[in-house]
Motif scaffolding. Sequence first.
Motif, short mmCIF file in Angstrom:
data_model
loop_
_atom_site.label_atom_id
_atom_site.label_comp_id
_atom_site.label_asym_id
_atom_site.label_seq_id
_atom_site.Cartn_x
_atom_site.Cartn_y
_atom_site.Cartn_z
N LEU A 157 62.26 53.28 0.84
CA LEU A 157 61.45 52.96 2.00
C LEU A 157 60.42 51.91 1.60
O LEU A 157 59.69 52.10 0.63
N VAL A 158 60.36 50.82 2.35
CA VAL A 158 59.38 49.75 2.12
C VAL A 158 58.43 49.75 3.30
O VAL A 158 58.82 49.46 4.43
N LEU A 159 57.18 50.09 3.03
CA LEU A 159 56.17 50.18 4.07
C LEU A 159 55.14 49.06 3.95
O LEU A 159 54.68 48.76 2.85
N ASN A 160 54.78 48.50 5.08
CA ASN A 160 53.72 47.50 5.14
C ASN A 160 52.73 47.90 6.22
O ASN A 160 53.12 48.23 7.34
N GLY A 161 51.46 47.86 5.86
CA GLY A 161 50.41 48.31 6.76
C GLY A 161 49.85 47.24 7.67
O GLY A 161 50.49 46.20 7.91
N SER A 169 53.62 48.76 10.30
CA SER A 169 52.84 49.25 11.43
C SER A 169 51.37 48.95 11.22
O SER A 169 50.88 48.93 10.09
N ASN A 170 50.70 48.74 12.33
CA ASN A 170 49.25 48.57 12.32
C ASN A 170 48.55 49.91 12.55
O ASN A 170 47.33 49.95 12.67
N HIS A 171 49.34 50.98 12.57
CA HIS A 171 48.81 52.31 12.88
C HIS A 171 49.03 53.27 11.71
O HIS A 171 50.17 53.53 11.31
N GLU A 172 47.95 53.81 11.23
CA GLU A 172 47.99 54.71 10.08
C GLU A 172 48.94 55.89 10.30
O GLU A 172 49.74 56.23 9.44
N ARG A 190 56.40 57.94 8.86
CA ARG A 190 57.53 57.38 8.11
C ARG A 190 57.60 57.94 6.69
O ARG A 190 58.68 58.19 6.17
N ILE A 191 56.46 58.13 6.09
CA ILE A 191 56.43 58.73 4.75
C ILE A 191 57.01 60.14 4.81
O ILE A 191 57.85 60.51 3.99
N ASN A 209 52.76 48.43 0.70
CA ASN A 209 51.58 47.58 0.77
C ASN A 209 50.76 48.14 1.93
O ASN A 209 51.05 47.86 3.08
N PRO A 210 49.76 48.96 1.63
CA PRO A 210 49.01 49.61 2.69
C PRO A 210 48.04 48.68 3.42
O PRO A 210 47.38 49.11 4.37
N GLY A 211 47.92 47.42 2.99
CA GLY A 211 46.95 46.52 3.60
C GLY A 211 45.55 47.11 3.44
O GLY A 211 45.24 47.72 2.42
N ALA A 212 44.73 46.97 4.46
CA ALA A 212 43.35 47.46 4.39
C ALA A 212 43.27 48.97 4.20
O ALA A 212 42.26 49.48 3.70
N LEU A 213 44.32 49.70 4.57
CA LEU A 213 44.32 51.15 4.38
C LEU A 213 44.25 51.53 2.90
O LEU A 213 43.89 52.66 2.56
N THR A 214 44.57 50.60 2.03
CA THR A 214 44.49 50.79 0.58
C THR A 214 43.15 51.36 0.17
O THR A 214 43.07 52.18 -0.74
#
Length: 149
Positions: A5-9, A51-54, A60-61, A74-79
Motif C-alpha cells: 500500500l502506497v499512501l500519500n497525505g 487523501s487530504n483527510h486523515e 486505508r491503513i 508520505n504523510p505530508g503535514a500529518l507527519t
Amino acid sequence: MKKVLVLNGPNLNLLGIREPGVYGETTLVEINRMMEKLGRQFGLELEFFQSNHEGSLIDRIHQAYGRCQAIIINPGALTHYSFALRDALKAVNLPVVEVHLTNIHAREHFRQLSVIADVAAGTICGFGPESYMLAVQAVAALLAKEENQ
C-alpha cells in the motif's frame, strides 16, 4: 506478488504545481507510474491512495491488515502531529517505510519532527521523486529479509 500500500497525505495531489521550487515539477501520477514499474521488477504489486483527510488514510491503513505485506507512506503535514496515523500504522503491524520528497531535517523547525518515524522501519527523505523509488527498493529488501527468516 506481494502487495504494498502506497499512501500519500494532504496536498500531495498537487505535486507538480504546488511550490515547484520546493517539491519539484513531477506529478504524483508520474511518481506512481515510476514506482509501479520499479515495483514489478521486485515482484511487488503497488496499490496507490492519496487523501487530504486523515481519517481516510487511517481507514486505508486498517484495510491493509491481512491484505498487504507492507506500507510506503508520505504523510505530508500529518507527519508532524498525527498520532492517530502513527497509531494506525503501529496497530496493523506491517513493515512501514516513511518517505518525503524534501529533507525534512533541513527545513523549518516544525517540519523536522516526525511522529511516524518510530513506527517505520526507516525514513527516506530529500531525494525528490527518487525518494519514492528508494522506498520501493527498501520495502523489497525488508520483505525478502522477512521471507528468508
